[in-house]
Design a protein around this motif. Structure first.
Motif, PDB file in Angstrom:
ATOM      1  N   GLN A 273       8.542   8.114   6.870  1.00 17.27           N
ATOM      2  CA  GLN A 273       8.506   9.013   8.023  1.00 17.27           C
ATOM      3  C   GLN A 273       9.068   8.341   9.277  1.00 17.27           C
ATOM      4  OE1 GLN A 273       7.899  12.243   7.875  1.00 17.27           O
ATOM      5  NE2 GLN A 273       7.672  11.913   5.664  1.00 17.27           N
ATOM      6  N   ARG A 274       8.877   7.028   9.394  1.00 13.24           N
ATOM      7  CA  ARG A 274       9.453   6.317  10.542  1.00 13.24           C
ATOM      8  C   ARG A 274      10.980   6.343  10.487  1.00 13.24           C
ATOM      9  NH1 ARG A 274       5.414   2.525   9.352  1.00 13.24           N
ATOM     10  NH2 ARG A 274       6.932   1.034   8.512  1.00 13.24           N
ATOM     11  N   VAL A 275      11.514   6.218   9.277  1.00  6.83           N
ATOM     12  CA  VAL A 275      12.975   6.295   9.121  1.00  6.83           C
ATOM     13  C   VAL A 275      13.478   7.672   9.549  1.00  6.83           C
ATOM     14  CG1 VAL A 275      14.859   6.291   7.441  1.00  6.83           C
ATOM     15  CG2 VAL A 275      13.080   4.541   7.313  1.00  6.83           C
ATOM     16  N   VAL A 276      12.765   8.701   9.119  1.00  8.05           N
ATOM     17  CA  VAL A 276      13.150  10.066   9.512  1.00  8.05           C
ATOM     18  C   VAL A 276      13.129  10.199  11.031  1.00  8.05           C
ATOM     19  CG1 VAL A 276      12.483  12.506   9.417  1.00  8.05           C
ATOM     20  CG2 VAL A 276      12.381  11.101   7.342  1.00  8.05           C
TER      21      VAL A 276
ATOM     22  N   ASN B 215       0.875  -1.168   0.000  1.00  8.40           N
ATOM     23  CA  ASN B 215       0.000   0.000   0.000  1.00  8.40           C
ATOM     24  C   ASN B 215       0.916   1.224   0.000  1.00  8.40           C
ATOM     25  OD1 ASN B 215      -1.460   2.291   1.307  1.00  8.40           O
ATOM     26  ND2 ASN B 215      -3.155   0.828   1.325  1.00  8.40           N
ATOM     27  N   PHE B 216       0.734   2.115  -0.969  1.00  7.26           N
ATOM     28  CA  PHE B 216       1.640   3.251  -1.091  1.00  7.26           C
ATOM     29  C   PHE B 216       1.643   4.114   0.165  1.00  7.26           C
ATOM     30  CE2 PHE B 216       2.686   7.619  -2.440  1.00  7.26           C
ATOM     31  CZ  PHE B 216       3.955   7.395  -2.940  1.00  7.26           C
ATOM     32  N   SER B 217       0.497   4.218   0.816  1.00  7.42           N
ATOM     33  CA  SER B 217       0.422   5.001   2.047  1.00  7.42           C
ATOM     34  C   SER B 217       1.342   4.430   3.117  1.00  7.42           C
ATOM     35  CB  SER B 217      -1.019   5.040   2.559  1.00  7.42           C
ATOM     36  OG  SER B 217      -1.100   5.754   3.778  1.00  7.42           O
ATOM     37  N   ASN B 218       1.393   3.075   3.193  1.00 10.40           N
ATOM     38  CA  ASN B 218       2.280   2.439   4.166  1.00 10.40           C
ATOM     39  C   ASN B 218       3.751   2.692   3.833  1.00 10.40           C
ATOM     40  OD1 ASN B 218       0.050   1.443   5.492  1.00 10.40           O
ATOM     41  ND2 ASN B 218       0.121  -0.563   4.470  1.00 10.40           N
ATOM     42  N   ILE B 219       4.048   2.733   2.538  1.00 10.16           N
ATOM     43  CA  ILE B 219       5.418   3.030   2.123  1.00 10.16           C
ATOM     44  C   ILE B 219       5.834   4.409   2.630  1.00 10.16           C
ATOM     45  CG2 ILE B 219       6.936   3.451   0.143  1.00 10.16           C
ATOM     46  CD1 ILE B 219       6.257   0.522   0.432  1.00 10.16           C
ATOM     47  N   MET B 220       4.953   5.403   2.428  1.00 10.53           N
ATOM     48  CA  MET B 220       5.275   6.764   2.857  1.00 10.53           C
ATOM     49  C   MET B 220       5.311   6.892   4.377  1.00 10.53           C
ATOM     50  SD  MET B 220       5.895   8.245   0.040  1.00 10.53           S
ATOM     51  CE  MET B 220       5.867  10.028   0.241  1.00 10.53           C
ATOM     52  N   GLU B 221       4.513   6.092   5.068  1.00 10.53           N
ATOM     53  CA  GLU B 221       4.581   6.092   6.533  1.00 10.53           C
ATOM     54  C   GLU B 221       5.915   5.512   6.993  1.00 10.53           C
ATOM     55  OE1 GLU B 221       2.669   7.453   8.685  1.00 10.53           O
ATOM     56  OE2 GLU B 221       1.106   8.092   7.282  1.00 10.53           O
ATOM     57  N   ARG B 222       6.358   4.482   6.288  1.00 13.24           N
ATOM     58  CA  ARG B 222       7.664   3.902   6.616  1.00 13.24           C
ATOM     59  C   ARG B 222       8.786   4.927   6.426  1.00 13.24           C
ATOM     60  NH1 ARG B 222      12.615   2.464   3.533  1.00 13.24           N
ATOM     61  NH2 ARG B 222      13.786   1.239   5.060  1.00 13.24           N
TER      62      ARG B 222
END
Length: 711
Positions: free
Chosen positions: A321-324, A312-319
């Motif tokens: 932000q988690r890295v940041v 899910n692309f949304s989960n990719i972008m959340e990941r």
């Protein structure tokens, strides 16, 4: 050799040969001069004009040909013509002769030396262009430096002939007075070295320091003029105030605290700056996820029937932000406070060369470092404001994948993000005004990336100029021009990635009239000092490179020069700057590539090693790429290296070290590299260079030796 150069060389050689053939060197000695003094004076009194012309011509010839005897001739002229006329004669004859020697060296040798060693002489050439008169004046005033050596070496530099002439005439005047005056006392001299007593040499050394002191005085006067409208406080609250909490600001503050100074760091938005929040860290996290997806589609290359990856692309972008968030503590307020830095979150404003205001509080400081970074540049294309365009700043707010993504710009940022979004399923179109992607790289390098992009379905519109954004029948369109024809490109969202604009406005620089460069960066000198001497700048806001690692590199110089510049200042070193574009394949480079070497007129050889020949690359299924090294003709010194392929950004480190520390391909070839690794590619490139330069004649002798041993 050029026929004209050959003729000049033969004439010079014949004149020098004649000088020694006819034992003229024995005439130009102090003993001979003393023995003939009375006769020479008598001849001069009988033929004053002829004597003047003869002495003048001989002096010019001796100096121009760099022959021994100029010092003795100076004494002779002093003895024969006296102090006043002797000074005039020697001053002009020595300067004209020195200039002729300078021109001879320039004509015969300058092109050869600059072509062969131009890359090593960059700093010297730049210094001579900027401060050549000061350097030459210093050398002329200190007699421990042989005048003929100065003449010849200066001819190999870019210093102007007229500058060389007048500086030589003025700079040699003090020494000429001493020698001509000594000549008037010729009868009491035992040797030419007797002229230079320790006290006199000390005086010359002090004279030699004069241009350096003069330069320092000029600098102080400029600084005083720049600061004349502001009163320097009697006391300060801090030793240093740093504006901007990105890479440059963080390193500046860290260094200042490490040397026990009181430093305040001011950040108005987020600690870590663009690199942490909107640049390096999130983009690499996104690229990593996209790469896993890309590799899953290549499952059969590694022996799998299929790898089904659901996402899910949304989960990719959340990941992302988690890295940041995970990296964030490295640049946090808490960490830097613990290191001894006073961190203030708020909007800074420089109110004078000695003060910064933040949150209604004024901080007095003797020095300020501006490290405010840069932001995305949005070109003034007609109609672009009608759209909610994306940039590298707001891209990370996306949670839905654009079906059709238009990317303006085929530079590093545009290429990296285009490939990532294409791998997630966007139909990506890159519009680039230049004739190819990544315009700073060589054609063969760009070809490898372009081939990969096309295989992944990215639509490349190079040589297309964006003219206007419009909406037609509810559809978003970009109108481009290509070969005098218009083309309409439909899109759902547009990402603007055409470069970055330095952040220089809104915090007081305009009111202080801090000078800017034509490209919008803050103008700094080689010490990173701005036109206001208490203010330094580093990082993206100063340029010339917009990389996180160069920002940190500059920060050391800005911090040290601001805090300790009263004792010693350090010129920022840009001689070896590596960088990488994190596409797949990665492109990493240090030093020159072919197009830069050609632009600078530097001779080079190219050595290439294709990764398809590397065992580890074959095992990994990552054979798309190469190692490309530039060296001077016949030599193993690295002028530059470009690596295209898996982990290129890691592999370039060995060539960076080679350039920084002066070891060549032979040393790389002689270094053990673990097998099987991608790292071996560097060694194989060195081996390819070695094979191309094998000593054929010696090997033929060795072959004969082995044949003899076999009987």
């Amino acid at each position: 050799m050029n026929p004209r150069k050959l003729i000049v060389l033969l004439i010079v050689a014949l004149l020098v040969f004649a000088f020694f053939l006819f034992d003229l060197d024995k005439v130009l000695t102090l003993d001979y001069l003393k023995s003939q003094r009375d006769g020479i004076i008598s001849w001069k009194d009988s033929h004053p004009l002829l004597a003047t012309v003869v002495f003048f011509i001989v002096y010019v010839a001796v100096t121009a040909l760099s022959l021994p005897g100029a010092a003795v001739m100076t004494l002779a002229i002093g003895a024969v013509f006296g102090l006043l006329w002797g000074l005039v004669l020697v001053s002009f004859a020595s300067t004209i002769g020195a200039t002729l020697a300078f021109l001879i060296a320039r004509f015969l040798l300058k092109d050869t030396v600059q072509n062969r060693y131009g890359d090593r002489l960059k700093a010297i050439n730049e210094g001579m262009r900027k401060d050549g008169a000061f350097y030459l004046f210093t050398l002329r005033l200190v007699p421990i430096f042989p005048f003929f050596v100065i003449n010849l070496l200066m001819g190999l530099t870019p210093i102007r002939t007229w500058t060389f002439y007048w500086v030589s005439q003025v700079g040699m005047l003090a020494g000429t007075v001493v020698y001509v005056n000594a000549g008037t006392q010729l009868a009491t001299l035992d040797s030419a070295s007797g002229i230079l007593s320790p006290a006199l040499i000390g005086s010359f050394v002090l004279l030699g320091l004069f241009p350096l002191l003069a330069k320092k005085l000029v600098t102080l006067l400029k600084q005083r003029k720049a600061l004349k409208d502001w009163e320097r406080p009697d006391a300060f609250d801090q030793n240093l105030v740093v504006i901007g909490g990105g890479s440059a600001g963080l390193v500046s503050a860290y260094i200042a605290a490490a040397v026990k100074s009181q430093v305040t760091l001011i950040e108005k938005h987020k600690m870590g700056g663009d690199c942490l929040n909107t640049g390096c860290v999130p983009s690499k996290a996104l690229i990593r996820s996209a790469r896993i997806l890309s590799q899953s589609r290549r499952a059969q290359e590694w022996g799998f029937d299929a790898i089904d990856v659901k996402y899910n692309f949304s989960n990719i972008m959340e990941r992302v932000q988690r890295v940041v968030k995970e990296v964030e503590p490295h640049d946090s307020v808490e960490r830097y406070t613990g290191l001894g830095v006073e961190v203030i979150e708020g909007e800074a404003r420089i109110t004078s060369p000695y003060s910064v205001e933040v949150n209604g509080i004024e901080i007095r400081t003797p020095h300020i470092i501006v490290a405010t970074g840069a932001g995305p540049f949005v070109p003034p294309i007609t109609g672009i404001d009608q759209f909610d365009y994306l940039t590298s700043d707001n891209l990370w707010q996306l949670r839905e994948l654009p079906e059709r993504l238009l990317v303006l710009g085929g530079g590093p940022i545009g290429c990296e993000l285009s490939q990532a979004f294409a791998r997630f399923g966007s139909r990506v179109t890159i519009v680039e005004m230049m004739p190819r992607l990544m315009i700073r790289e060589d054609d063969d390098v760009v070809d490898l990336v372009t081939q990969q992009f096309k295989e992944e379905g990215i639509n490349l519109l190079v040589g297309h100029k964006a003219v206007e954004f419009v909406k037609e029948e509810g559809e978003n369109l970009l109108i481009c021009e290509h070969n005098d024809k218009q083309k309409k490109v439909p899109f759902d969202q547009v990402l603007v990635a055409v470069g970055r604009k330095p952040n220089t406005s809104g915090f007081g620089l305009e009111e202080l009239n801090v000078a800017l460069n034509p490209n919008g960066t803050i103008e700094t000198d080689e010490y990173l000092q701005t036109s206001i001497p208490t203010i330094y700048a580093c990082g993206d806001v100063a340029g010339p490179y917009q990389f996180t690692h160069t920002a940190g590199h500059q920060a050391w110089y800005a911090a040290v020069n601001s805090l300790f510049g009263i004792f010693r200042r350090f010129k920022v070193d840009y001689s070896v700057i590596p960088f990488a574009t994190f596409t797949d394949p990665e492109v990493a480079r240090v030093g020159l590539n072919e197009q830069e070497a050609n632009q600078e007129g530097i001779e080079y050889e190219v050595t290439k090693f294709d990764l398809s020949e590397l065992d580890r690359a074959i095992a990994e299924g990552e054979t798309h790429g190469m190692v490309k090294v530039l060296t001077p003709p016949g030599k193993d010194r690295v002028l530059g290296a470009t690596i295209v392929g898996e982990n290129a950004g890691e592999l370039i480190g060995e060539f960076t070290a080679a350039m920084k520390h002066g070891f060549g391909l032979n040393k790389i070839l002689g270094t053990i590299h673990i097998y099987p690794t991608l790292f071996e590619a560097n060694k194989y490139a060195a081996g390819a260079w070695k094979r191309a330069h094998k000593p054929e004649k010696v090997l033929s002798w060795v072959e004969q030796y082995h044949a003899w041993r076999r009987g």
